[in-house]
Design an enzyme around this catalytic site. Structure first.
Site, PDB file in Angstrom:
ATOM      1  N   ALA A  90      51.946  64.167  11.122  1.00 58.76           N
ATOM      2  CA  ALA A  90      50.791  63.291  10.901  1.00 58.76           C
ATOM      3  C   ALA A  90      49.738  63.400  11.998  1.00 58.76           C
ATOM      4  O   ALA A  90      48.560  63.168  11.733  1.00 58.76           O
ATOM      5  CB  ALA A  90      51.252  61.849  10.755  1.00 58.76           C
ATOM      6  N   THR A  91      50.139  63.756  13.199  1.00 57.89           N
ATOM      7  CA  THR A  91      49.122  63.941  14.243  1.00 57.89           C
ATOM      8  C   THR A  91      48.163  65.035  13.796  1.00 57.89           C
ATOM      9  O   THR A  91      46.938  64.881  13.872  1.00 57.89           O
ATOM     10  CB  THR A  91      49.779  64.290  15.589  1.00 57.89           C
ATOM     11  OG1 THR A  91      50.646  63.212  15.967  1.00 57.89           O
ATOM     12  CG2 THR A  91      48.736  64.514  16.669  1.00 57.89           C
ATOM     13  N   ALA A 219      57.130  63.568   7.601  1.00 59.06           N
ATOM     14  CA  ALA A 219      58.489  63.492   7.044  1.00 59.06           C
ATOM     15  C   ALA A 219      59.418  62.625   7.894  1.00 59.06           C
ATOM     16  O   ALA A 219      60.270  61.920   7.355  1.00 59.06           O
ATOM     17  CB  ALA A 219      59.064  64.904   6.902  1.00 59.06           C
ATOM     18  N   CYS A 345      55.155  52.537  27.640  1.00 59.65           N
ATOM     19  CA  CYS A 345      55.601  53.098  28.923  1.00 59.65           C
ATOM     20  C   CYS A 345      55.356  54.594  28.953  1.00 59.65           C
ATOM     21  O   CYS A 345      56.239  55.394  29.235  1.00 59.65           O
ATOM     22  CB  CYS A 345      57.059  52.778  29.164  1.00 59.65           C
ATOM     23  SG  CYS A 345      58.019  52.560  27.666  1.00 59.65           S
TER      24      CYS A 345
HETATM   25  C1  PLP Z   1      54.394  58.455  13.933  1.00 60.97           C
HETATM   26  C2  PLP Z   1      52.998  58.234  13.520  1.00 60.97           C
HETATM   27  C3  PLP Z   1      52.036  59.248  13.607  1.00 60.97           C
HETATM   28  C4  PLP Z   1      52.345  60.605  14.209  1.00 60.97           C
HETATM   29  O1  PLP Z   1      53.109  61.374  13.349  1.00 60.97           O
HETATM   30  P1  PLP Z   1      53.781  62.729  13.855  1.00 60.97           P
HETATM   31  O2  PLP Z   1      54.300  63.356  12.620  1.00 60.97           O
HETATM   32  O3  PLP Z   1      54.863  62.302  14.787  1.00 60.97           O
HETATM   33  O4  PLP Z   1      52.742  63.544  14.511  1.00 60.97           O
HETATM   34  C5  PLP Z   1      50.764  58.988  13.174  1.00 60.97           C
HETATM   35  N1  PLP Z   1      50.435  57.778  12.680  1.00 60.97           N
HETATM   36  C6  PLP Z   1      51.318  56.770  12.584  1.00 60.97           C
HETATM   37  C7  PLP Z   1      50.897  55.471  12.023  1.00 60.97           C
HETATM   38  C8  PLP Z   1      52.626  56.958  13.010  1.00 60.97           C
HETATM   39  O5  PLP Z   1      53.488  55.959  12.935  1.00 60.97           O
END
Ligand code: PLP
Length: 423
Positions: A90-91, A219, A345
């Site tokens: 998601a990043t 995922a 942290c």
């Molecule tokens: C965990 C998270 C992300 C990042 O997702 P990754 O797959 O770890 O890069 C982005 N947005 C939200 C709201 C999340 O909880």
């Protein structure tokens, strides 16, 4: 590492035996569901082909598996398979959506709207764009954690190209009014991106009903593997275009080059299908466990409060402040339970959570806050153990707290003149 404990607490409740430590941090990541792992395994061994290999069976098998996953993911959110672009998580999806739209629609405008409580993947991407000449509005949230639709309407101007607001918050579990936000965006001809990482598979998400144009998925928050995700990019009404951020072999219709992570993608697809089938029952069970945890804590402790509205919230989320206990001591007292605290942290100095601060919490209260993320593999016995352990720990710490004693004696702390103010 793990031990089995029979917990007996000062409340007199003997919990069923549980394995320690207990993982209750399912907003940070989730374990891979055994059914997901089972689906992935053949794609590491026998079916190891490159999905872009067009000339032999190894490639075709991999491609077939990828296309099946695309369908499974699309189905969960009411999209069509062609609208799903695979990413590393998601990043990357957030970066691709926001930077991709910003670059593509630069001639139309340079203004982006987001919210103060977004994930860093969204906020830091917006900050980067600010350095590159874009204008960003960060909408505040109320004490309930929600953005105001009136604020949003007022913020949109003729240079606005994108609104990016998350579906569900990763700290407080609060669900934003995405369908209404999307409707406002569409009326004004502005694209709407939503980071739906925490929402999909937990609550019903539908890109059509929710008026979403781009949506980020990962995922590992839905019992799939780490390092794989997707970006939904709408293909009609309107047809959304984005500028690629990674160039190369032209995979994913040119929007995201790079050899596809076939086992990971298969895992993401399986995770979506399982979530879709299990959601009705699972969300009921999670809400039951969450409400039980909340009730036990509230029945046994005073001076605690919930952060964010309970009305619009993920079923497995509880975020609570335990006032008049020191955050670090609280965490140490419950060190056989994996939860998150209101302190980020990430640096040597403990920064209070910017999400809790955006709700109006003071630093001390933010530090003494705990995020409980109850997930698919948590049991009722674990919830009982966690509740009892917290009650014990908070009571013990408060026995040592002069502030708590003063409050109990009816002294108004706000009226006290402290010798040294602030730090
Ligand atoms: C965990 C998270 C992300 C990042 O997702 P990754 O797959 O770890 O890069 C982005 N947005 C939200 C709201 C999340 O909880």
């Amino acid at each position: 590492m793990s031990t089995t404990a029979v917990a007996t607490t000062t409340n007199g409740n003997a919990s069923a035996s549980v394995k320690l430590p207990i993982y209750m941090d399912n907003h940070a990541t989730t374990p891979v569901d055994p059914r997901v792992l089972e689906a992935m395994l053949p794609y590491f061994k026998n079916h190891f082909g490159n999905a872009a290999s067009r000339n032999h069976q190894f490639g075709w098998e991999a491609e077939q598996a990828v296309e099946k996953a695309r369908e499974q993911i699309a189905k969960l959110v009411g999209a069509s398979a062609k609208e799903m672009i695979f990413t590393s998580g998601a990043t990357e999806s957030d970066n691709l959506a926001i930077k991709g739209v910003a670059e593509m629609y630069r001639e139309k405008g340079n203004h982006i709207i987001t919210a103060a409580t977004e994930h860093k993947a969204v906020l830091d991407t917006c900050k980067r764009l600010e350095k590159n000449g874009y204008r960003v509005t960060y909408l505040p949230v109320g004490a309930d954690g929600l953005v105001s639709l009136d604020d949003l309407k007022r913020a949109i101007d003729d240079k606005t190209i994108l609104v990016t607001i998350m579906y569900a918050n990763n700290e407080i579990g609060v669900l934003q009014p995405v369908a209404e936000i999307g409707k406002i965006c569409h009326e004004k001809g502005v694209l709407f991106h939503s980071d739906a990482v925490q929402a999909i598979g937990k609550v019903p998400v539908n890109v059509i009903k929710d008026n979403i144009d781009l949506m980020s998925i990962t995922a590992h928050k839905i019992y799939g593997p780490k390092g794989v995700g997707a970006l939904y990019v709408r293909r009609k009404n309107p047809r959304v275009q984005i500028t690629a951020q990674i160039d190369g072999g032209g995979h994913e219709r040119g929007m995201r080059s790079g050899t596809l992570n076939v086992p990971g993608i298969v895992g993401l697809g399986a995770a979506c299908e399982i979530a879709m089938n299990d959601m009705p029952e699972e969300s009921k069970r999670l809400a039951y466990l969450r409400d039980k945890l909340r009730k036990k804590l509230e029945d046994n402790l005073d001076e605690i409060h919930i952060n964010g509205t309970m009305e619009h919230r993920l079923p497995g989320n509880l975020n609570m402040s335990f006032v008049y206990v020191e955050g670090e001591s609280l965490l140490m007292g419950i060190n056989d339970i994996a939860v998150s605290s209101g302190s980020a942290c990430t640096s040597a100095t403990l920064e209070p959570s910017y999400v809790l601060k955006a709700l109006g919490l003071g630093d001390d209260v933010a530090h003494s806050s705990i995020r409980f993320g109850i997930g698919r593999f948590n049991t009722e016995a674990e919830v009982d153990y966690v509740a009892d352990k917290l009650i014990d720990t908070v009571k013990k710490l408060r026995e040592l707290s002069p502030l708590y004693e003063m409050v109990k004696e009816g002294i108004d702390l706000k009226k006290i003149q402290w010798a040294a103010e602030g730090h």
